[in-house]
Design an enzyme around this catalytic site. Sequence first.
Site, PDB file in Angstrom:
ATOM      1  CB  SER A   1      -7.996   0.725   6.194  1.00 28.69           C
ATOM      2  OG  SER A   1      -8.765   1.969   6.368  1.00 28.69           O
TER       3      SER A   1
ATOM      4  CB  SER B   1      -7.899   3.509   3.192  1.00 37.94           C
ATOM      5  OG  SER B   1      -6.824   3.013   4.253  1.00 37.94           O
TER       6      SER B   1
ATOM      7  CE  LYS C   1      -3.866   2.044   2.858  1.00 37.22           C
ATOM      8  NZ  LYS C   1      -4.690   1.529   4.246  1.00 37.22           N
TER       9      LYS C   1
END
Lengths: 475, 96
Positions: free
Chosen positions: A177, A153, A78
């Site tokens: 997330s 997210s 990420k």
Amino acid sequence: MSAYSNLYSLQDQLGTDRTTCVEIVEYYLENIEASKHLNIYVEIFANEALERAKFLDKKLADKSTKMGPLYGLVVSIKDVLCYKDHVVTAGSKMLEGFNATYSATAIERLIAGDAIIIGRVNCDEFAMGSSNENSYYGPTINGIGDKRIPGGSSGASAVSVQMDTCMIAIGSDTGGSVRQPAGFCGVIGFKPTYGRISRYGLIAYGSSFDQIGIIGKNIRDVASTLHTISGPDQFDSTVTSMPVPDYVSDLKSERQNLRIGIFENVLNNTSVSPDIKTASKNFIKLLERRGHQVDEIPFDLLEYAVPAYYVLTTAEASSNLARYDGIRFGYKSPNAISIHDVYTHSRTEGFGEEVKRRIMLGTFVLSSGYYEAYYGKAQKVRKLLTDRINGIFEQYDLIVLPVAPSTAWEIGSKSEDPIQVYLSDIFTVIANLTGIPGISIPVGVDFEGMPIGMQVMGPKFSETLLLSTTYNLLK
Amino acid sequence: MKIDHELILKLEKLARLKLSEDQRSKMIEDLNDMLKMVNKLDELDLHDVEPLLHLSNQYNVTRTDKVEDHMDRDAALANAPDSDNEYFKVPKVIKK
């Protein structure tokens, strides 16, 4: 070439003439290319991953060297994890072109374990969002359904695994997330206990909530990865000194006759979609068939979790994001003359709308005159929630909940109503408020074919129980 | 509690952000919606509850007080928008 179903069988094939690390990387690079329209990767480390694969193939051929536990594992990271000499931007204009000067401890350990990092994937700006729509790079699209959000997210992280562009994705989970996007994309998402994995090198959002998490397609690979990246770190003093169990060997030690609780307000809650209620009931039946006892338990604090979460995380965010001043690193406004203008213009032009909204709320709840009424109060609610959850774990081994009240929604359909999006975090924020681990596993689809995830949570440091229980359920 | 124009200006100043008039009206509306959600916490009786301050189970984690090399100056300055070979550069702060 066929898909690689898990690391275990892959490592069986490696070192024979059936496959090589280079072939594996080429396979995933092709899949990345084929899924470009979903906007998953913001940077692909193609040449570097191939070089590393060659190196690992050589190492493998030399029978005298011992391979790391993750050799051959292809991983996406990420865009909030620092990887030395690679750009990391937290999905923000603020960090455009920022080159990490060191690697996150989790990344160091992946590499030391002979994993291959294939690229950096999109996310909500500074990990603030539940839909992956708040990114400087534009939204990532769910590979299932028509123009659906992947969740957030770590939305692109979930899609990177869903679309078979890597075997494992490393994300971060501040309020769900990792678990929520995994649920929305039909893959597995694991948030360990706060303090299990070092946060060093993870760009901070809410430091007392943030935890690195793992997304994968099977529990065994998740367990192997967790085992490799967990444990004490001199650069993060919140990491526990408790030893790291052998999560992989422990998968087979299934515990029988567990006592499991589900909040009664889930099954009679009008905001939970009918398909998710049905999936929850079916999941309860599955657990009961396995010999576990499932009780509906009262939990009257559920509605207070999201408000407490948003007060505390925005407060921590407003403090953590104060470092973006346009001077030491990050975006600097060309329109600034005085020192105050440098701060103000750089931050105003560098941050996106959602980030500004959270900084403003966080600034408010911490400001003189309102601190006690908001921040202080939310800290007390956090204590109340933690005590209540700990109390439940005196009687129950596990808590199960859906991942979210709905499945993935259409891109853009909730952009005008941030509060509605915040409230969708209701079932995941509990784990971050109380520091406990949670895992989301795919259990089926709704009437439109969108994936439904169920979440299993346990007391702090019950990773072994969570992994072995879900491993045996999914087997 | 309601966030008004005056308070939003104060918050902008504290947060080092500057909104346009349009963004400001939207922000006032959004923050008031957020507060409406947050005000739910007022329903709870928290008189005897201590705030939760730490989540980690580690206390007084110390290390040897030894100087170590973590980052050299070139690396530390490499991401700066404006620097010379030794310092971060900022606009003049002290006027003559």
